[in-house]
Design a protein around this motif. Sequence first.
Motif, short mmCIF file in Angstrom:
data_model
loop_
_atom_site.label_atom_id
_atom_site.label_comp_id
_atom_site.label_asym_id
_atom_site.label_seq_id
_atom_site.Cartn_x
_atom_site.Cartn_y
_atom_site.Cartn_z
N CYS A 30 0.79 -1.14 -0.16
CA CYS A 30 -0.04 0.01 0.05
C CYS A 30 0.85 1.20 -0.04
CB CYS A 30 -0.90 -0.10 1.14
SG CYS A 30 -2.02 1.41 1.39
N MET A 31 0.80 2.25 -1.10
CA MET A 31 1.62 3.38 -1.07
C MET A 31 1.19 4.45 0.09
SD MET A 31 3.77 4.73 -3.38
CE MET A 31 3.52 3.91 -5.04
N ILE A 32 2.36 4.86 0.62
CA ILE A 32 1.92 5.83 1.61
C ILE A 32 2.85 7.13 1.18
CG2 ILE A 32 1.59 4.39 3.65
CD1 ILE A 32 4.37 4.67 4.67
N HIS A 33 3.84 7.05 0.27
CA HIS A 33 4.60 8.32 -0.19
C HIS A 33 5.08 7.94 -1.60
CE1 HIS A 33 6.94 12.04 -0.39
NE2 HIS A 33 7.99 11.11 -0.58
N SER A 34 5.00 8.77 -2.48
CA SER A 34 5.57 8.63 -3.77
C SER A 34 6.21 9.88 -4.08
CB SER A 34 4.61 8.13 -4.84
OG SER A 34 5.26 8.01 -6.19
N GLY A 35 7.72 9.95 -4.33
CA GLY A 35 8.30 11.07 -4.65
C GLY A 35 9.54 10.79 -5.13
N ARG A 36 10.81 11.59 -4.64
CA ARG A 36 12.02 11.12 -5.09
C ARG A 36 12.41 9.62 -4.33
NH1 ARG A 36 16.61 14.44 -2.07
NH2 ARG A 36 15.79 13.75 -0.16
N ASN A 37 11.78 9.09 -3.06
CA ASN A 37 11.96 7.78 -2.52
C ASN A 37 10.27 7.31 -2.52
OD1 ASN A 37 14.64 8.12 -1.96
ND2 ASN A 37 13.88 9.44 -0.35
N ILE A 38 10.03 6.00 -2.75
CA ILE A 38 8.93 5.49 -2.49
C ILE A 38 8.85 4.72 -1.44
CG2 ILE A 38 7.25 3.83 -3.74
CD1 ILE A 38 8.55 4.69 -6.37
N LEU A 39 7.73 4.64 -0.65
CA LEU A 39 7.49 4.17 0.71
C LEU A 39 5.99 3.17 0.46
CD1 LEU A 39 9.15 6.69 1.55
CD2 LEU A 39 8.45 6.05 3.75
N LYS A 40 6.19 2.17 1.00
CA LYS A 40 4.89 1.13 0.90
C LYS A 40 4.90 0.55 2.15
CE LYS A 40 3.87 0.33 -3.98
NZ LYS A 40 3.74 -0.71 -4.96
N ILE A 41 3.71 0.26 2.56
CA ILE A 41 3.21 -0.60 3.75
C ILE A 41 3.06 -2.13 3.21
CG2 ILE A 41 1.89 -1.15 5.80
CD1 ILE A 41 1.50 1.95 5.93
N PHE A 42 3.60 -3.22 3.88
CA PHE A 42 3.23 -4.49 3.68
C PHE A 42 2.84 -5.33 5.07
CE2 PHE A 42 5.97 -3.15 0.19
CZ PHE A 42 5.45 -3.83 -0.86
N SER A 43 1.87 -6.04 4.82
CA SER A 43 1.67 -6.87 5.89
C SER A 43 1.80 -8.37 5.80
CB SER A 43 0.18 -6.91 6.18
OG SER A 43 -0.31 -7.54 7.39
N ILE A 44 2.91 -8.71 6.72
CA ILE A 44 3.21 -10.32 6.50
C ILE A 44 3.09 -10.84 7.79
CG2 ILE A 44 5.57 -11.76 6.26
CD1 ILE A 44 5.72 -8.19 5.56
N ASP A 45 2.03 -11.88 7.82
CA ASP A 45 1.51 -12.68 8.89
C ASP A 45 1.09 -11.83 10.05
OD1 ASP A 45 2.27 -14.88 7.47
OD2 ASP A 45 4.21 -15.40 8.21
N GLY A 46 0.53 -10.92 9.85
CA GLY A 46 -0.06 -9.81 10.91
C GLY A 46 1.03 -8.45 11.33
N VAL A 47 2.21 -8.70 10.57
CA VAL A 47 3.16 -7.67 11.12
C VAL A 47 3.20 -6.60 9.81
CG1 VAL A 47 5.75 -7.38 11.69
CG2 VAL A 47 4.68 -9.32 12.71
N SER A 48 3.20 -5.29 10.15
CA SER A 48 3.05 -4.37 9.31
C SER A 48 4.58 -3.82 8.93
CB SER A 48 2.18 -3.37 9.72
OG SER A 48 0.96 -3.74 9.53
N VAL A 49 4.97 -3.72 7.95
CA VAL A 49 6.51 -3.32 7.85
C VAL A 49 6.37 -2.27 6.74
CG1 VAL A 49 7.84 -5.26 8.53
CG2 VAL A 49 7.15 -4.92 5.83
N VAL A 50 7.13 -1.18 6.80
CA VAL A 50 7.48 -0.14 5.69
C VAL A 50 8.70 -0.33 5.01
CG1 VAL A 50 7.84 2.20 5.07
CG2 VAL A 50 6.22 1.59 7.18
N VAL A 51 8.62 -0.52 3.59
CA VAL A 51 9.54 -0.50 2.63
C VAL A 51 9.96 0.72 1.96
CG1 VAL A 51 10.61 -1.75 0.60
CG2 VAL A 51 9.25 -3.01 2.14
N LYS A 52 11.05 1.11 2.28
CA LYS A 52 11.47 2.58 1.58
C LYS A 52 12.65 2.12 0.46
CE LYS A 52 13.58 7.21 2.76
NZ LYS A 52 13.73 7.94 3.67
N ARG A 53 12.01 2.48 -0.80
CA ARG A 53 12.95 2.18 -1.76
C ARG A 53 13.71 3.54 -2.23
NH1 ARG A 53 13.19 -2.31 -5.27
NH2 ARG A 53 13.99 -1.89 -7.52
#
Length: 264
Positions: A30-53
Motif C-alpha cells: 500500500c503506497m504511503i509516499h511517492s516522490g524521490r523515494n517510494i514508501l509502501k506498507i506490507f503486512s506479513i503474517d500480521g506484522v506491518s512493515v514499511v519498505v523504503k525504496r
Amino acid sequence: MKKKINIEYAWLTPFVEQVADARYFEKEGCMIHSGRNILKIFSIDGVSVVVKRYGRITLINRVLYALLRKSKAQRAYENAFILRRLGIDTPEAVAYVECRSGLVMTSCSLVTLYSDWQPLSSLHAYRYGDSDKEVLLDALTCWIANLHDKGVEHKDLNIGNMLYAQDMSGGFRFMLLDINRMRFRQSMSINRRLKNLCRLSGNTDLTNYVLGRYAEMMRHDRDETVMRGVFYKVMFEMRQKLKRRIRKIYRHNGNRCVSAACDV
C-alpha cells in the motif's frame, strides 16, 4: 543481491528477498509516499512493515555505493541501531537490501517496522500565542536539545522527518525518520546546534519561538541566540535555492545533450 537482516526478524528473509524485486514491489503493498523515494506498507503474517525504496541514484553514486561508500539503505539501517541504543525513538530496523548489476548498484531498500505515530504537519500553521501548539513545540524543542546533548546531528532535521505520540499523562514522545544522513559526535558547540536547528522547516513565528525556547533551555542569551539562528537559517535557505538552481540547469543541459545525441 546484498542484504542484511535483523536477527530478530530472520523469519522475514523470504519477504526481504522478494521485495527487492522491482516487479513485486510495484504491484504489491500500500503506497504511503511517492516522490524521490517510494514508501509502501506490507503486512506479513500480521506484522506491518514499511519498505523504503531509494530513488534517483546517479551513475557515479551507483558505482561508489557498490565499491566505496555505504548505500543510503545501509546507513539508515545501521543508524537505527545507534539511535535506539542512545534511547532515541526511530522505527525498528528489519533489513536492508541492495541490488547490483556487475559493479554497479541498481537499487537499495530499507525495511522497518511500521509506526502509527502522528506527523507534525500541524505545526506549519503555528502563529505566536497558539498555546496548544506551543505545548507541543516546547516538548519538541526539549527533545531536539536532548538529541544535541547526545551528539546526534541529523543532516535533514525538519518537521517532516519526525513523528510524535502523546501518552496517557499528556506528555509527548518523538520519533526520528529519514536517518541515512547523520553524524554522531562527542559534543556539539552552540554554533553547530543552531546550524542544525536552522534546517527545521516552518514559518518565521515557529523558527523564532523554537530558537527562543532553545536558548532558555541552554541558558543562553535569548535575543542573541534568535538573531544568530535566524542568520544561519537565511544562509541555509540561500544555499538550498542555489543548489536547486544548479540542479535545474544541470538537468536542462543533460536533457539537451540527450536530445542532441538522439538527433545524430
